[in-house]
Design a protein around this motif. Structure first.
Motif, PDB file in Angstrom:
ATOM      1  N   VAL A  98      -6.192   3.093   0.905  1.00  0.00           N
ATOM      2  CA  VAL A  98      -5.628   2.978   0.308  1.00  0.00           C
ATOM      3  C   VAL A  98      -5.817   1.156  -0.258  1.00  0.00           C
ATOM      4  O   VAL A  98      -5.816   0.529  -0.888  1.00  0.00           O
ATOM      5  N   GLU A  99      -5.338   0.278   1.098  1.00  0.00           N
ATOM      6  CA  GLU A  99      -5.806  -0.453   1.497  1.00  0.00           C
ATOM      7  C   GLU A  99      -7.484  -1.041   0.693  1.00  0.00           C
ATOM      8  O   GLU A  99      -6.997  -2.295  -0.131  1.00  0.00           O
ATOM      9  N   GLN A 100      -7.827  -0.447   0.914  1.00  0.00           N
ATOM     10  CA  GLN A 100      -9.639  -0.783   0.677  1.00  0.00           C
ATOM     11  C   GLN A 100     -10.167  -0.214  -0.205  1.00  0.00           C
ATOM     12  O   GLN A 100     -10.623  -0.930  -0.576  1.00  0.00           O
ATOM     13  N   GLY A 101      -9.054  -0.051  -1.332  1.00  0.00           N
ATOM     14  CA  GLY A 101      -9.447   0.672  -2.545  1.00  0.00           C
ATOM     15  C   GLY A 101     -10.413   1.815  -2.431  1.00  0.00           C
ATOM     16  O   GLY A 101     -10.882   2.300  -3.532  1.00  0.00           O
ATOM     17  N   ALA A 102     -10.100   2.877  -1.679  1.00  0.00           N
ATOM     18  CA  ALA A 102     -10.838   3.860  -1.908  1.00  0.00           C
ATOM     19  C   ALA A 102     -10.070   5.053  -2.343  1.00  0.00           C
ATOM     20  O   ALA A 102     -10.380   6.315  -2.713  1.00  0.00           O
ATOM     21  N   ALA A 103      -9.297   4.209  -2.087  1.00  0.00           N
ATOM     22  CA  ALA A 103      -7.924   5.684  -3.098  1.00  0.00           C
ATOM     23  C   ALA A 103      -7.136   4.633  -3.434  1.00  0.00           C
ATOM     24  O   ALA A 103      -6.345   3.683  -3.214  1.00  0.00           O
ATOM     25  N   ASP A 104      -6.839   5.240  -5.019  1.00  0.00           N
ATOM     26  CA  ASP A 104      -6.014   4.117  -5.634  1.00  0.00           C
ATOM     27  C   ASP A 104      -4.391   4.314  -5.316  1.00  0.00           C
ATOM     28  O   ASP A 104      -3.427   3.114  -4.553  1.00  0.00           O
ATOM     29  N   SER A 114       8.307  10.597   3.333  1.00  0.00           N
ATOM     30  CA  SER A 114       7.308  10.367   2.294  1.00  0.00           C
ATOM     31  C   SER A 114       7.217   9.083   1.705  1.00  0.00           C
ATOM     32  O   SER A 114       8.406   9.096   0.874  1.00  0.00           O
ATOM     33  N   ARG A 115       5.887   8.671   1.249  1.00  0.00           N
ATOM     34  CA  ARG A 115       6.195   7.462   0.323  1.00  0.00           C
ATOM     35  C   ARG A 115       5.086   7.732  -0.396  1.00  0.00           C
ATOM     36  O   ARG A 115       4.179   8.045   0.107  1.00  0.00           O
ATOM     37  N   MET A 116       5.042   6.891  -1.637  1.00  0.00           N
ATOM     38  CA  MET A 116       3.587   6.279  -2.345  1.00  0.00           C
ATOM     39  C   MET A 116       3.115   5.495  -2.880  1.00  0.00           C
ATOM     40  O   MET A 116       4.102   4.427  -3.189  1.00  0.00           O
ATOM     41  N   ILE A 117       2.588   5.194  -2.497  1.00  0.00           N
ATOM     42  CA  ILE A 117       2.506   2.875  -2.300  1.00  0.00           C
ATOM     43  C   ILE A 117       0.903   3.145  -2.875  1.00  0.00           C
ATOM     44  O   ILE A 117       0.028   4.290  -3.053  1.00  0.00           O
ATOM     45  N   ALA A 118      -0.202   2.227  -3.181  1.00  0.00           N
ATOM     46  CA  ALA A 118      -1.118   1.703  -4.091  1.00  0.00           C
ATOM     47  C   ALA A 118      -2.017   0.809  -3.679  1.00  0.00           C
ATOM     48  O   ALA A 118      -1.123  -0.547  -3.180  1.00  0.00           O
ATOM     49  N   ASN A 119      -3.334   0.486  -3.880  1.00  0.00           N
ATOM     50  CA  ASN A 119      -3.863  -0.150  -3.531  1.00  0.00           C
ATOM     51  C   ASN A 119      -3.331  -1.209  -5.129  1.00  0.00           C
ATOM     52  O   ASN A 119      -3.026  -1.552  -5.726  1.00  0.00           O
ATOM     53  N   ARG A 120      -3.051  -2.616  -4.526  1.00  0.00           N
ATOM     54  CA  ARG A 120      -2.669  -3.627  -5.514  1.00  0.00           C
ATOM     55  C   ARG A 120      -3.845  -4.117  -5.999  1.00  0.00           C
ATOM     56  O   ARG A 120      -2.953  -4.558  -8.247  1.00  0.00           O
ATOM     57  N   VAL A 121      -4.892  -4.446  -6.036  1.00  0.00           N
ATOM     58  CA  VAL A 121      -5.312  -4.487  -7.211  1.00  0.00           C
ATOM     59  C   VAL A 121      -6.058  -3.370  -7.999  1.00  0.00           C
ATOM     60  O   VAL A 121      -5.503  -3.699  -9.106  1.00  0.00           O
ATOM     61  N   SER A 122      -5.918  -2.051  -7.912  1.00  0.00           N
ATOM     62  CA  SER A 122      -5.577  -0.584  -8.462  1.00  0.00           C
ATOM     63  C   SER A 122      -4.528  -0.797  -9.062  1.00  0.00           C
ATOM     64  O   SER A 122      -4.150  -0.159 -10.801  1.00  0.00           O
ATOM     65  N   ARG A 131      -1.187   3.670 -15.348  1.00  0.00           N
ATOM     66  CA  ARG A 131      -1.309   4.380 -15.351  1.00  0.00           C
ATOM     67  C   ARG A 131      -0.906   5.419 -14.065  1.00  0.00           C
ATOM     68  O   ARG A 131       0.255   6.550 -14.470  1.00  0.00           O
ATOM     69  N   ILE A 132      -0.460   4.563 -12.916  1.00  0.00           N
ATOM     70  CA  ILE A 132      -0.006   4.208 -12.174  1.00  0.00           C
ATOM     71  C   ILE A 132       1.111   4.476 -11.683  1.00  0.00           C
ATOM     72  O   ILE A 132       1.995   4.599 -11.614  1.00  0.00           O
TER      73      ILE A 132
END
Length: 220
Positions: free
Chosen positions: A63-69, A192-200, A207-208
């Protein structure tokens, strides 16, 4: 890919079933996702999304690297990994506790408030898979404890003299009891938590955030 296309990282193992069920309730077609499959990537028909299956400890990196949103991962991993991600929703499943535990025959004395006197652990060693969590806890208590990073069989360390205590996650405490260890302090509770890439999160905000709001309502 369409602008709002989502890549969602989910954990292998017991949390995958709960994660898929929650996403299905939120309106994503997850019928193609098989818990016992060797496949690691699943396109979700009609959803403009795909799911990738990762080791839980790798999800913050994806997620941090943007491979997942976005990703679903335990709070314990979020704290230990300390990645630069946005934490959006407490998913309320995958409950566990971080605890300090010691051999039953070496327990500290109890204080008047009923808690164990942890001061005797100052300058001791703690075997753990979570050295950052351990270090933060003991630092907050003004103690110098040396974390020893292990990848498994944490309960063995006090029995063979590698460490005086362990810091680990527990759910029922059965493993501690089987190894004649007792909890002397609770560090924190984790789900458990839902996390997101900051740019995404900025680029695909509607959407997110829309998915996050649906999930927040579902888990209330």
């Amino acid at each position: 890919m369409p602008k709002n296309y989502l890549t969602i990282a989910l954990p292998k193992g017991k949390l995958l079933t709960d994660s898929v069920a929650l996403l299905t309730e939120a309106g994503l077609d997850c019928r193609s996702v098989e818990n016992d499959s060797r496949k690691l990537l699943f396109d979700l028909p009609g959803s403009e999304a795909r799911i990738i299956i990762c080791r839980p400890t790798d999800i913050p990196t994806y997620v941090e690297q943007g491979a997942a949103d976005i990703g679903f991962v335990g709070k314990d991993t979020v704290i230990e990994q300390n990645k630069d991600v946005a934490e959006l929703v407490d998913l309320k499943f995958g409950y566990c506790r971080f605890v300090v535990a010691m051999p039953e025959e070496n327990l500290p004395q109890k204080l008047p408030d009923g808690l164990y006197d942890l001061s005797v652990l100052n300058h001791k060693r703690a075997a753990t898979k979570f050295p950052r969590v351990a270090q933060l806890f003991f630092n907050e208590h003004g103690m110098q404890v040396t974390p020893i990073k292990l990848h498994g069989n944490i309960e063995l360390a006090p029995r063979v003299g590698l460490a005086e205590m362990i810091v680990d996650i527990v759910s029922t405490g059965k493993t501690l009891r089987e190894n004649k260890l007792a909890e002397v302090a609770q560090i924190l509770e984790a789900t458990s938590r839902m996390i997101a890439n900051r740019v995404s999160y900025r680029v695909k905000y509607e959407r997110i955030q829309g998915l996050a709001e649906k999930i927040r309502v579902l888990v209330q």
